[in-house]
Design an enzyme around this catalytic site. Structure first.
Site, PDB file in Angstrom:
ATOM      1  N   CYS A 277       3.118   7.279   1.841  1.00  0.00           N
ATOM      2  CA  CYS A 277       3.379   7.003   0.479  1.00  0.00           C
ATOM      3  C   CYS A 277       3.831   7.982  -0.629  1.00  0.00           C
ATOM      4  O   CYS A 277       4.455   7.709  -1.439  1.00  0.00           O
ATOM      5  CB  CYS A 277       2.232   6.571  -0.172  1.00  0.00           C
ATOM      6  SG  CYS A 277       0.836   6.036   1.010  1.00  0.00           S
TER       7      CYS A 277
ATOM      8  N   HIS B  72      -2.114  -1.887   2.488  1.00  0.00           N
ATOM      9  CA  HIS B  72      -0.683  -2.051   2.749  1.00  0.00           C
ATOM     10  C   HIS B  72      -0.382  -2.068   4.364  1.00  0.00           C
ATOM     11  O   HIS B  72      -1.180  -1.349   5.181  1.00  0.00           O
ATOM     12  CB  HIS B  72      -0.085  -0.757   2.184  1.00  0.00           C
ATOM     13  CG  HIS B  72       0.252  -0.824   0.775  1.00  0.00           C
ATOM     14  ND1 HIS B  72      -0.115   0.274  -0.152  1.00  0.00           N
ATOM     15  CD2 HIS B  72       0.874  -1.667   0.038  1.00  0.00           C
ATOM     16  CE1 HIS B  72       0.283   0.197  -1.453  1.00  0.00           C
ATOM     17  NE2 HIS B  72       0.828  -1.061  -1.347  1.00  0.00           N
TER      18      HIS B  72
ATOM     19  N   ARG C 149      -0.407  -6.974  -2.277  1.00  0.00           N
ATOM     20  CA  ARG C 149       0.574  -6.485  -2.961  1.00  0.00           C
ATOM     21  C   ARG C 149       2.033  -7.023  -2.852  1.00  0.00           C
ATOM     22  O   ARG C 149       2.934  -6.815  -3.764  1.00  0.00           O
ATOM     23  CB  ARG C 149       0.579  -5.054  -2.940  1.00  0.00           C
ATOM     24  CG  ARG C 149      -0.586  -4.133  -3.085  1.00  0.00           C
ATOM     25  CD  ARG C 149      -0.825  -4.029  -4.682  1.00  0.00           C
ATOM     26  NE  ARG C 149      -2.068  -3.404  -5.089  1.00  0.00           N
ATOM     27  CZ  ARG C 149      -2.168  -1.901  -5.006  1.00  0.00           C
ATOM     28  NH1 ARG C 149      -0.928  -1.305  -4.779  1.00  0.00           N
ATOM     29  NH2 ARG C 149      -3.354  -1.188  -5.271  1.00  0.00           N
TER      30      ARG C 149
HETATM   31  C1  CIR Z   1      -2.457   1.890  -5.163  1.00  0.00           C
HETATM   32  O1  CIR Z   1      -3.455   1.351  -4.923  1.00  0.00           O
HETATM   33  O2  CIR Z   1      -1.373   1.497  -5.282  1.00  0.00           O
HETATM   34  C2  CIR Z   1      -2.416   3.531  -4.869  1.00  0.00           C
HETATM   35  N1  CIR Z   1      -3.907   4.250  -5.263  1.00  0.00           N
HETATM   36  C3  CIR Z   1      -2.432   3.938  -3.333  1.00  0.00           C
HETATM   37  C4  CIR Z   1      -1.095   3.460  -2.941  1.00  0.00           C
HETATM   38  C5  CIR Z   1      -0.751   4.027  -1.448  1.00  0.00           C
HETATM   39  N2  CIR Z   1       0.626   3.895  -1.311  1.00  0.00           N
HETATM   40  C6  CIR Z   1       0.738   3.184   0.154  1.00  0.00           C
HETATM   41  O3  CIR Z   1       0.038   2.997   0.898  1.00  0.00           O
HETATM   42  N3  CIR Z   1       2.141   3.111   0.451  1.00  0.00           N
END
Ligand code: CIR
Length: 255
Positions: A250, A163, A132
């Site tokens: 998050c 992440h 990402r």
């Molecule tokens: C994603 O894949 O972007 C979301 N389903 C989960 C994001 C989780 N965010 C994080 O670890 N900071």
């Protein structure tokens, strides 16, 4: 890890379409709202003035408000999320950042940075490259971070990890909680590391908020390690966030 404020966003009904690496079933929006409410209460108990933004059905993952922005010393940096379905979350969040934070800076880049890849100490910003977050985004973020008085260290998140902060969190000025995999990647030079217990990797997505460490329920051995190290824990259910690869860090921007 000392904060007076936090910004959260209610989970949308469309969270059932949230991104995930492995499908273990959709989250239930009502249960998610209940777990989110307990999380917001815990932030308030820990001393934060919490603003809860309305759900945004246009973006299934918008409850994970940490990814489209970075809060650094009272300033918000609007990021550029690396998942196609999440790119628009940054612009959708911007007005709330303008309303709630001292200053707002836009990351201008054609690269990508997700807030979930950024771990901040009082002086250092550790940024993990991932699926990402790319080098271009990191380099365009660098002057913003340095102008705010922090150093930026660009690291590599091991490929199997979504992440950087999926598997790490700051516990105090000099200590992180991390999985053995991420700790073993050499990311935490100059910091003490407490490792998650075997089979409890998901516990690493924790947060330190003032006097408490928020930890997901279901990780008793890691909880014991943290208690033994002197941390006060608040244990919270994150069963629904976990179904879409989310966790405690998050779900808020803390500042
Ligand atoms: C994603 O894949 O972007 C979301 N389903 C989960 C994001 C989780 N965010 C994080 O670890 N900071």
């Amino acid at each position: 890890f000392e904060f007076t404020h936090a910004l959260c966003r209610l989970p949308a009904k469309s969270v059932t379409d949230g991104l995930r690496a492995t499908d273990q079933g959709d989250p239930d929006p009502l249960t998610f709202v209940a777990e989110h409410a307990a999380y917001v209460s815990a932030l308030r108990d820990a001393g934060c003035d919490v603003t809860v933004l309305p759900a945004d059905d246009a973006f299934p993952d918008s409850v994970f408000i940490e990814d489209p922005a970075l809060a650094l010393n009272g300033t918000a940096i609007v990021l550029r999320p690396g998942a196609e379905t999440r790119l628009g979350e940054a612009a959708a969040l911007r007005p709330a950042l303008v309303e709630n934070m001292n200053d707002v800076i836009d990351l201008r880049t054609d690269g990508y940075v997700d807030g979930g890849d950024i771990l901040c100490t009082d002086t250092r910003v550790l940024l993990g490259l991932s699926a990402r977050t790319n080098q271009r985004g990191a380099e365009d973020l660098r002057p913003i971070v340095e102008a705010l008085g922090y150093t930026l260290e660009v690291l590599q998140t091991p490929p199997e990890i979504l992440h950087f902060k999926t598997e790490s969190s700051l516990l105090d000025a000099t200590t992180v909680l991390a999985t053995p995999t991420l700790a073993g990647s050499g990311a935490f030079k100059g910091l003490n590391v407490i490792e998650t217990a075997p089979k409890e990797e998901a516990a690493a997505n924790a947060i330190r908020v003032n006097g408490y460490v928020f930890l997901s329920a279901g990780y008793p051995k890691t909880a014991q390690r943290l208690q033994d190290a002197g941390y006060n824990l608040k244990i919270l259910n994150t069963s629904q966030a976990a179904l879409v690869d989310g966790g405690l860090s998050c779900m808020s921007l803390r500042y």
